[in-house]
Scaffold this active site. Structure first.
Site, PDB file in Angstrom:
ATOM      1  N   LYS A 122       0.816  -1.173   0.053  1.00  0.00           N
ATOM      2  CA  LYS A 122       0.033   0.040   0.134  1.00  0.00           C
ATOM      3  C   LYS A 122       0.716   1.190  -0.014  1.00  0.00           C
ATOM      4  O   LYS A 122       0.360   2.132  -0.541  1.00  0.00           O
ATOM      5  CB  LYS A 122      -0.897  -0.128   1.270  1.00  0.00           C
ATOM      6  CG  LYS A 122      -2.075  -0.917   1.040  1.00  0.00           C
ATOM      7  CD  LYS A 122      -3.213  -0.810   1.934  1.00  0.00           C
ATOM      8  CE  LYS A 122      -4.412  -1.684   1.493  1.00  0.00           C
ATOM      9  NZ  LYS A 122      -5.376  -1.603   2.222  1.00  0.00           N
ATOM     10  N   LYS A 206      -4.820  -8.881  -6.234  1.00  0.00           N
ATOM     11  CA  LYS A 206      -6.169  -9.209  -5.481  1.00  0.00           C
ATOM     12  C   LYS A 206      -7.335  -8.435  -5.901  1.00  0.00           C
ATOM     13  O   LYS A 206      -7.039  -7.243  -5.985  1.00  0.00           O
ATOM     14  CB  LYS A 206      -5.915  -9.357  -3.856  1.00  0.00           C
ATOM     15  CG  LYS A 206      -5.811  -8.357  -3.255  1.00  0.00           C
ATOM     16  CD  LYS A 206      -6.148  -8.360  -1.511  1.00  0.00           C
ATOM     17  CE  LYS A 206      -6.148  -7.003  -1.161  1.00  0.00           C
ATOM     18  NZ  LYS A 206      -7.118  -7.289   0.160  1.00  0.00           N
ATOM     19  N   LYS A 209     -11.132  -3.141  -3.067  1.00  0.00           N
ATOM     20  CA  LYS A 209     -11.891  -2.042  -3.190  1.00  0.00           C
ATOM     21  C   LYS A 209     -10.966  -0.746  -3.684  1.00  0.00           C
ATOM     22  O   LYS A 209     -11.761   0.179  -4.247  1.00  0.00           O
ATOM     23  CB  LYS A 209     -12.489  -1.527  -1.572  1.00  0.00           C
ATOM     24  CG  LYS A 209     -13.197  -2.445  -1.043  1.00  0.00           C
ATOM     25  CD  LYS A 209     -13.725  -1.924   0.181  1.00  0.00           C
ATOM     26  CE  LYS A 209     -13.863  -2.786   1.200  1.00  0.00           C
ATOM     27  NZ  LYS A 209     -12.514  -3.187   2.110  1.00  0.00           N
TER      28      LYS A 209
END
Ligand code: AQP
Length: 343
Positions: A122, A206, A209
């Site tokens: 991230k 993956k 969202k």
């Protein structure tokens, strides 16, 4: 010194899990975690399902946080989490989570957190520009679980490393404060089809969202046309489906679609390939879309119905928060005493 092994945790079994309200939920959240939330209600008397809004602001601030929180609550309820059996509540409504997270920040080691792959993914190349909250995300997650002394945590495979860290933190707290058996070492519940659902556009990423492409995921709120369209446009290759599981090697997008089909129709991957091996995507994709629509359309309808009544959602969240607070309060009182804070 005694040679006896440390006393194991002897408290009741309790399930805890949570999802971030960074937006509405998707098929990965559903198959990886939410289906298990619902199933576990049969085996455990005590299930606590949180909407982790404090985690949701670690990567970026959320302009629609309260509305997203109601969306996630509606998805929990629509999928079958029953507020008469399980607690559904919002993380920020129970301050004990962040209170315990601070103590865990002082128990966890920098090196442990530096190894977390989710932070690396991230934060990307510019870790120094990430929020401190993103770095300490796993200590707050450990606090979420352990502030209820939860013993079992249903999550997707991406959360396995964070769960291992929660166990390390629990063990170190117990050791450091000479409080063997105080915190349980929570067990991840990860197995099963759907533990790792990948992006529809890129089988190496993956389903998420925060992927900027809405085409990469099936949202639980998508209608039948949107689902059919996304499956039609999902990345594949020009070859027919393989006849065996081994034939999926090196074809991650195909493996993902077959895995989704198997998970939503309740068969194994091998069984799905027995039926579909040798056939082309022109036939398989519509069957997959139909299976997804059959499974998700009732959930999407129920989400829409629930979202029309925010007062009902808020009442469920408020009551869940009060009950969660009541479970956490005596555990935190013990933690304060064990750490030695003034009182
Ligand atoms: N692709 C996935 N396959 C299987 N399980 C998944 N989960 C998430 N993505 C997949 C599981 O869903 C639960 C809730 O996840 P989260 O909301 O805490 O955050 P996340 O894991 O970071 O999920 P997202 O969708 O990728 O959110 P963003 O983009 O906001 O970070 C967890 O149990 C997770 O394992």
């Amino acid at each position: 010194m005694s040679d006896n092994p440390p006393a194991p945790y002897a408290g009741p079994k309790r399930v805890f899990s949570g999802m971030q309200p960074t937006s509405g939920l998707h098929l990965g959240n559903y198959l990886g975690a939410l289906v298990k939330f619902v199933d576990l209600q049969k085996d455990f008397d005590d299930c606590i399902y949180c909407i982790v809004d404090q985690h949701a602001i670690t990567a970026e601030l959320q302009p629609n946080l309260a509305e997203n929180t109601r969306d996630v609550a509606a998805a929990y309820l629509a999928a079958g989490v029953d507020p008469r059996k399980s607690l559904i509540f919002v993380q920020s409504a129970v301050p004990a989570h962040t209170e315990l997270a601070w103590i865990f920040n002082c128990v966890a080691r920098m090196g442990w957190l530096q190894r977390m792959t989710q932070f690396k993914d991230k934060a990307g190349k510019h870790a120094e520009r990430s929020s401190v909250g993103l770095f300490t995300y796993p200590t707050l997650m450990a606090a979420d679980i352990l502030v209820y002394k939860a013993t079992h945590v249903p999550v997707g495979e991406d959360q396995k490393q964070h769960l291992e860290l929660s166990r390390d933190i629990a063990q170190k707290f117990n050791n450091d404060f000479d409080a063997e058996g105080f915190f349980p070492l929570p067990e991840p519940l990860i197995q099963g089809p759907g533990a790792r659902i990948m992006s529809l556009r890129d089988g190496s990423k993956k389903m998420s969202k925060s992927d900027p492409s809405d085409q990469s995921r099936i949202n639980l709120s998508d209608d039948a046309d949107a689902i059919a369209n996304k499956i039609k446009r999902a990345t594949t290759d020009p070859h027919p489906l393989p006849e065996t599981v081994e034939g999926l090697a090196g074809r991650p997008e195909v493996e993902n679609l077959v895995g989704i089909f198997a998970a939503v129709t309740g068969v194994s991957t091998a069984e799905a390939l027995r039926d579909w091996g040798g056939k082309g995507f022109g036939a398989f994709k519509p069957a997959l879309a139909d299976a997804l629509i059959a499974r998700l359309a009732p959930i999407a309808g129920e989400i829409r119905r629930l979202r029309a009544d925010p007062v009902q959602i808020d009442a469920i969240l408020r009551e869940g928060g009060e009950k969660a607070q009541a479970i956490a309060a005596p555990i935190m009182a013990d933690v304060r005493r064990i750490v030695g804070f003034w009182r």
